[in-house]
Design a protein around this motif. Structure first.
Motif, PDB file in Angstrom:
ATOM      1  N   VAL A   1       0.714  -1.013  -0.078  1.00 38.98           N
ATOM      2  CA  VAL A   1      -0.011  -0.041   0.283  1.00 38.98           C
ATOM      3  C   VAL A   1       0.702   1.340   0.088  1.00 38.98           C
ATOM      4  CG1 VAL A   1      -1.423   1.363   1.396  1.00 38.98           C
ATOM      5  CG2 VAL A   1      -1.900  -1.042   1.084  1.00 38.98           C
ATOM      6  N   PHE A   2       1.941   1.329   0.728  1.00 35.98           N
ATOM      7  CA  PHE A   2       2.622   2.471   0.677  1.00 35.98           C
ATOM      8  C   PHE A   2       3.496   2.734  -0.147  1.00 35.98           C
ATOM      9  CE2 PHE A   2       6.267   4.810   3.207  1.00 35.98           C
ATOM     10  CZ  PHE A   2       5.801   5.943   2.814  1.00 35.98           C
ATOM     11  N   GLN A   3       4.119   1.691  -1.114  1.00 36.20           N
ATOM     12  CA  GLN A   3       4.679   1.731  -2.127  1.00 36.20           C
ATOM     13  C   GLN A   3       3.663   2.174  -3.432  1.00 36.20           C
ATOM     14  OE1 GLN A   3       6.067  -2.383  -3.130  1.00 36.20           O
ATOM     15  NE2 GLN A   3       7.446  -2.225  -1.288  1.00 36.20           N
ATOM     16  N   ASP A   4       2.283   1.767  -3.237  1.00 36.11           N
ATOM     17  CA  ASP A   4       1.251   2.430  -4.312  1.00 36.11           C
ATOM     18  C   ASP A   4       0.941   3.873  -3.819  1.00 36.11           C
ATOM     19  OD1 ASP A   4       1.056   0.148  -5.645  1.00 36.11           O
ATOM     20  OD2 ASP A   4      -0.714  -0.568  -4.587  1.00 36.11           O
ATOM     21  N   ALA A   5       1.215   4.253  -2.714  1.00 37.38           N
ATOM     22  CA  ALA A   5       0.769   5.604  -2.260  1.00 37.38           C
ATOM     23  C   ALA A   5       1.969   6.585  -2.717  1.00 37.38           C
ATOM     24  CB  ALA A   5       0.848   5.850  -0.786  1.00 37.38           C
ATOM     25  N   LEU A   6       3.125   6.071  -2.529  1.00 32.07           N
ATOM     26  CA  LEU A   6       4.283   6.699  -3.244  1.00 32.07           C
ATOM     27  C   LEU A   6       4.157   7.140  -4.708  1.00 32.07           C
ATOM     28  CD1 LEU A   6       6.938   5.349  -0.871  1.00 32.07           C
ATOM     29  CD2 LEU A   6       6.398   7.823  -0.937  1.00 32.07           C
ATOM     30  N   ILE A   7       3.878   5.892  -5.487  1.00 30.40           N
ATOM     31  CA  ILE A   7       3.712   5.981  -6.873  1.00 30.40           C
ATOM     32  C   ILE A   7       2.454   6.958  -7.136  1.00 30.40           C
ATOM     33  CG2 ILE A   7       3.087   4.535  -9.175  1.00 30.40           C
ATOM     34  CD1 ILE A   7       4.520   2.419  -7.702  1.00 30.40           C
ATOM     35  N   VAL A   8       1.337   7.071  -6.407  1.00 30.69           N
ATOM     36  CA  VAL A   8       0.523   7.991  -6.657  1.00 30.69           C
ATOM     37  C   VAL A   8       1.004   9.384  -6.592  1.00 30.69           C
ATOM     38  CG1 VAL A   8      -1.764   8.982  -5.636  1.00 30.69           C
ATOM     39  CG2 VAL A   8      -1.419   6.533  -6.068  1.00 30.69           C
ATOM     40  N   LEU A   9       1.770   9.685  -5.497  1.00 27.69           N
ATOM     41  CA  LEU A   9       2.377  10.789  -5.158  1.00 27.69           C
ATOM     42  C   LEU A   9       3.466  11.420  -6.276  1.00 27.69           C
ATOM     43  CD1 LEU A   9       3.101  13.298  -3.237  1.00 27.69           C
ATOM     44  CD2 LEU A   9       4.855  11.978  -2.612  1.00 27.69           C
ATOM     45  N   TRP A  10       4.178  10.308  -6.607  1.00 30.63           N
ATOM     46  CA  TRP A  10       4.955  10.587  -7.899  1.00 30.63           C
ATOM     47  C   TRP A  10       4.273  11.144  -9.166  1.00 30.63           C
ATOM     48  CZ3 TRP A  10      10.336  10.195  -8.654  1.00 30.63           C
ATOM     49  CH2 TRP A  10      10.744  10.125 -10.041  1.00 30.63           C
ATOM     50  N   GLU A  11       3.131  10.154  -9.404  1.00 30.84           N
ATOM     51  CA  GLU A  11       2.482  10.642 -10.653  1.00 30.84           C
ATOM     52  C   GLU A  11       1.813  11.918 -10.387  1.00 30.84           C
ATOM     53  OE1 GLU A  11      -0.459   7.647 -11.576  1.00 30.84           O
ATOM     54  OE2 GLU A  11      -0.632   8.133 -13.450  1.00 30.84           O
ATOM     55  N   LYS A  12       1.161  12.162  -9.238  1.00 32.48           N
ATOM     56  CA  LYS A  12       0.649  13.532  -9.328  1.00 32.48           C
ATOM     57  C   LYS A  12       1.708  14.925  -9.475  1.00 32.48           C
ATOM     58  CE  LYS A  12      -3.457  12.568  -7.819  1.00 32.48           C
ATOM     59  NZ  LYS A  12      -4.677  12.997  -8.412  1.00 32.48           N
ATOM     60  N   ILE A  13       2.705  14.444  -8.750  1.00 32.06           N
ATOM     61  CA  ILE A  13       3.979  15.719  -9.029  1.00 32.06           C
ATOM     62  C   ILE A  13       4.362  15.769 -10.356  1.00 32.06           C
ATOM     63  CG2 ILE A  13       5.891  16.459  -8.162  1.00 32.06           C
ATOM     64  CD1 ILE A  13       5.432  15.164  -5.460  1.00 32.06           C
ATOM     65  N   ARG A  14       4.614  14.507 -10.883  1.00 36.36           N
ATOM     66  CA  ARG A  14       5.068  14.482 -12.217  1.00 36.36           C
ATOM     67  C   ARG A  14       4.260  15.218 -13.407  1.00 36.36           C
ATOM     68  NH1 ARG A  14       9.327  15.133 -13.318  1.00 36.36           N
ATOM     69  NH2 ARG A  14       8.603  14.742 -15.420  1.00 36.36           N
ATOM     70  N   THR A  15       2.982  15.025 -13.006  1.00 34.33           N
ATOM     71  CA  THR A  15       1.733  15.546 -14.151  1.00 34.33           C
ATOM     72  C   THR A  15       1.336  16.721 -13.547  1.00 34.33           C
ATOM     73  OG1 THR A  15       0.198  14.168 -12.986  1.00 34.33           O
ATOM     74  CG2 THR A  15       1.161  13.228 -14.811  1.00 34.33           C
ATOM     75  N   GLY A  16       1.955  17.564 -12.542  1.00 39.80           N
ATOM     76  CA  GLY A  16       1.596  18.925 -12.145  1.00 39.80           C
ATOM     77  C   GLY A  16       0.153  18.935 -11.496  1.00 39.80           C
ATOM     78  N   LYS A  17      -0.199  17.863 -10.940  1.00 36.57           N
ATOM     79  CA  LYS A  17      -1.469  17.757 -10.251  1.00 36.57           C
ATOM     80  C   LYS A  17      -1.298  18.066  -8.710  1.00 36.57           C
ATOM     81  CE  LYS A  17      -3.421  15.205 -13.894  1.00 36.57           C
ATOM     82  NZ  LYS A  17      -3.980  13.769 -14.710  1.00 36.57           N
ATOM     83  N   PHE A  18      -0.123  18.098  -8.198  1.00 35.18           N
ATOM     84  CA  PHE A  18      -0.052  18.077  -6.769  1.00 35.18           C
ATOM     85  C   PHE A  18       0.484  19.412  -6.428  1.00 35.18           C
ATOM     86  CE2 PHE A  18       2.665  17.722  -3.136  1.00 35.18           C
ATOM     87  CZ  PHE A  18       2.121  16.914  -2.245  1.00 35.18           C
ATOM     88  N   GLU A  19       0.004  20.000  -5.284  1.00 41.18           N
ATOM     89  CA  GLU A  19       0.293  21.254  -4.832  1.00 41.18           C
ATOM     90  C   GLU A  19       0.727  20.882  -3.069  1.00 41.18           C
ATOM     91  OE1 GLU A  19      -2.180  24.826  -4.785  1.00 41.18           O
ATOM     92  OE2 GLU A  19      -2.384  24.508  -6.905  1.00 41.18           O
ATOM     93  N   LEU A  20       2.004  21.371  -2.948  1.00 41.04           N
ATOM     94  CA  LEU A  20       2.364  21.241  -1.526  1.00 41.04           C
ATOM     95  C   LEU A  20       1.356  22.023  -0.664  1.00 41.04           C
ATOM     96  CD1 LEU A  20       4.262  19.713   0.018  1.00 41.04           C
ATOM     97  CD2 LEU A  20       5.872  21.417  -0.034  1.00 41.04           C
ATOM     98  N   SER A  21       0.133  21.628  -0.089  1.00 45.68           N
ATOM     99  CA  SER A  21      -0.450  22.402   0.605  1.00 45.68           C
ATOM    100  C   SER A  21      -0.668  21.808   2.115  1.00 45.68           C
ATOM    101  CB  SER A  21      -2.092  22.502   0.124  1.00 45.68           C
ATOM    102  OG  SER A  21      -2.445  21.193   0.249  1.00 45.68           O
ATOM    103  N   SER A  22       0.028  20.739   2.444  1.00 38.26           N
ATOM    104  CA  SER A  22       0.157  19.972   3.515  1.00 38.26           C
ATOM    105  C   SER A  22       1.543  19.349   3.848  1.00 38.26           C
ATOM    106  CB  SER A  22      -0.931  19.041   4.042  1.00 38.26           C
ATOM    107  OG  SER A  22      -1.250  18.066   3.037  1.00 38.26           O
ATOM    108  N   LYS A  23       1.705  18.629   4.713  1.00 38.19           N
ATOM    109  CA  LYS A  23       2.927  17.962   4.839  1.00 38.19           C
ATOM    110  C   LYS A  23       2.830  16.654   3.809  1.00 38.19           C
ATOM    111  CE  LYS A  23       5.005  17.931   9.098  1.00 38.19           C
ATOM    112  NZ  LYS A  23       5.039  17.326  10.755  1.00 38.19           N
ATOM    113  N   LEU A  24       4.010  16.399   3.526  1.00 32.80           N
ATOM    114  CA  LEU A  24       3.825  15.264   2.588  1.00 32.80           C
ATOM    115  C   LEU A  24       3.446  14.007   3.268  1.00 32.80           C
ATOM    116  CD1 LEU A  24       7.016  15.425   0.208  1.00 32.80           C
ATOM    117  CD2 LEU A  24       4.779  15.518  -0.485  1.00 32.80           C
TER     118      LEU A  24
END
Lengths: 331, 179
Positions: free
Chosen positions: B46-69
């Motif tokens: 699950v944690f590996q999947d979550a990191l990949i979600v984060l990776w994909e969001k950041i890579r595609t510009g769909k992530f804003e750092l509005s809280s702690k990672l």
């Protein structure tokens, strides 16, 4: 349909969601009217999905190679390698310091807080049992000793129960300052500089516990009925070890144990072999008991009231940490 | 390394940043999963999947750092594990329709695509993954894969994609997946 570079670019923009909305709608409309284009579009979606999955598998495989800190073993668990060893050394120093302080704090009227460890021999060997039941209180440490082991590191308590000598040794640590006294002969130095060095070298490791955040509460359970959330491992500050289990040995062909009435019953072919009950106490994990016997460490839980086979701890890091702590203490 | 620095590293496609996050927050996420009927293997998954979600969001510009990672990752882990538990529950309580034609077709197509991707040379596979998953621009792909420049990377990507298309088309045709 023979793809051209231009078509390829157009398809990529569509698949990656980089096509403007109006152009996208027109592209989809065209595909609805053109079965060949629709077929091509479906295949291209399959390809992108396949490539994405392949990349996810690749990233997951990379992450799977990353060593994870063991979940058992207290605060040491968040560390690895020399960091863990360094912290273990520091912890043992605390242990020794705590021991001296603890011993000093005892008054003449008070019984030393040694565990009532009894190596109970099988019937017919009363002499051995009496010998085994010999208890040794912790010697009182002189007052003039170093007090440099002030730290908030995990405390460590070892309840030694060595058979057949059945020497009972209690080493209780507190989080307070310490006097080493005669235990300076243990020659346990605090290796904090190496911890600091390693911590700096790898920012992924942080000796300072992560401040609790609103989401990072270890107690969080998912709001889902019937999930059977496990009992919470509430973070508890343990400053002093007050109750120690009495250890009772019973002969058995199967190495097993049970807790009953705050007594630890160990079943097995202990004979003349040395065993040791160790207690590791950390702020994060609370108290955990371990048994060392015939070159293996075993976790024993006070929650186990039925006779339960003991399985050697497989986690190499925990074993390493326990071995180190035990070696330092025995030395 | 703080959160902003990690996000910047991910934006640059630095995979070591994922490893750093994995080590740093593993215990917290593992405790979440294990306290909710999961195993340590579940937690890793699950944690590996979550990191990949984060990776994909950041890579595609769909992530804003509005809280702690860690906050973000924790909530993603919660959601993923919820889904997994629901899936397991469904799996044990419902009968599955096996052999429905559309699903069968889809599975067959997925199998073909995966097999064809595996037939590609490693550099071809990698450039296509960088392009379609990481959405790396050609300049970054060129830098990561030691191409002379972005144009070289673009040409390579085009050729690799053509090869993959060709492989898959022939397989689809022979499996009657094309009308």
């Amino acid at each position: 349909m023979e793809p051209t570079a231009n078509f390829d670019t157009q398809m990529d923009a569509y698949l990656l969601g980089q096509m403007p909305e109006q152009e996208r709608a027109a592209f989809e409309l065209k595909a609805e009217q053109d079965p060949v284009l629709a077929q091509e579009m479906r295949m291209q979606r399959d390809i992108v999905q396949g490539l994405r999955q392949a990349r996810m598998v690749q990233l997951k495989a990379q992450l799977a190679q990353v060593p994870t800190p063991p979940l058992a073993g207290g605060a040491f668990a968040s560390l690895s390698g020399w960091q863990g060893i360094g912290l273990a050394a520091a912890s043992v120093a605390v242990l020794i310091g705590g021991l001296a302080l603890y011993a000093n704090s005892e008054t003449a009227d008070e019984k030393p807080a040694t565990p009532e460890v009894v190596a109970q021999a099988p019937q017919g060997t009363k002499q051995a049992a009496q010998q085994a039941a010999t208890q040794h209180a912790v010697p009182q440490a002189p007052a003039a000793s170093a007090g440099e082991a002030k730290t908030s590191l995990p405390t460590y308590t070892s309840t030694g129960a060595f058979a057949p000598k059945a020497k009972t040794e209690t080493i209780t640590s507190t989080r307070s300052g310490a006097r080493l006294g005669k235990y300076q002969s243990f020659n346990l130095s605090v290796d904090l500089p190496s911890i600091a060095k390693n911590t700096t070298a790898d920012p992924a490791y942080n000796l300072t516990p992560t401040p609790p955040t609103e989401e990072a509460d270890d107690q969080t359970t998912l709001d889902k009925p019937g999930l059977g959330a496990l009992p919470s491992g509430k973070v508890v500050e343990v400053n002093e070890i007050k109750s120690k289990p009495e250890v009772i040995i019973r002969p058995s062909d199967v190495l097993s144990y049970q807790f009953f009435d705050n007594k630890l019953y160990l079943y097995g072919s202990f004979g003349d072999a040395i065993y040791e009950v160790m207690e590791l106490t950390t702020n994060q994990e609370g108290r955990r008991l371990y048994v060392f016997f015939k070159d293996n460490f075993y976790t024993v839980s006070k929650e186990i009231h039925d006779v339960t086979p003991m399985k050697p701890i497989a986690d190499p890091r925990l074993v390493s940490e326990l071995t180190l702590l035990r070696k330092r203490k025995v030395d | 390394m703080n959160d902003s620095e990690i996000v910047e590293l991910i934006k640059r496609g630095d995979e070591r940043s994922l490893e750093t996050l994995y080590r740093k927050h593993y215990r917290m996420m593992a405790r979440l999963i294990i306290r909710n009927s999961g195993t340590e293997d579940d937690a890793k998954d699950v944690f590996q999947d979550a990191l990949i979600v984060l990776w994909e969001k950041i890579r595609t510009g769909k992530f804003e750092l509005s809280s702690k990672l860690s906050t973000y990752l924790y909530s993603v882990c919660q959601n993923l594990w919820h889904k997994e538990l629901n899936r397991k529950q469904r799996f044990t309580t419902t009968e599955h329709d096996i052999g429905e034609a559309p699903e069968h077709d889809r599975q067959e197509r997925i199998a073909i695509v995966n097999a064809c991707i595996n037939q590609l040379k490693p550099d071809c596979r990698q450039i296509l993954m960088y392009y379609y998953f990481d959405e790396l621009p050609m300049t970054e792909i060129a830098a990561k894969m030691d191409f002379a420049n972005a144009d070289s990377a673009k040409t390579k990507k085009y050729k690799c994609k053509q090869e993959l298309d060709k492989l898959i088309k022939s397989q689809y045709s022979s499996s009657d997946l094309f009308d």
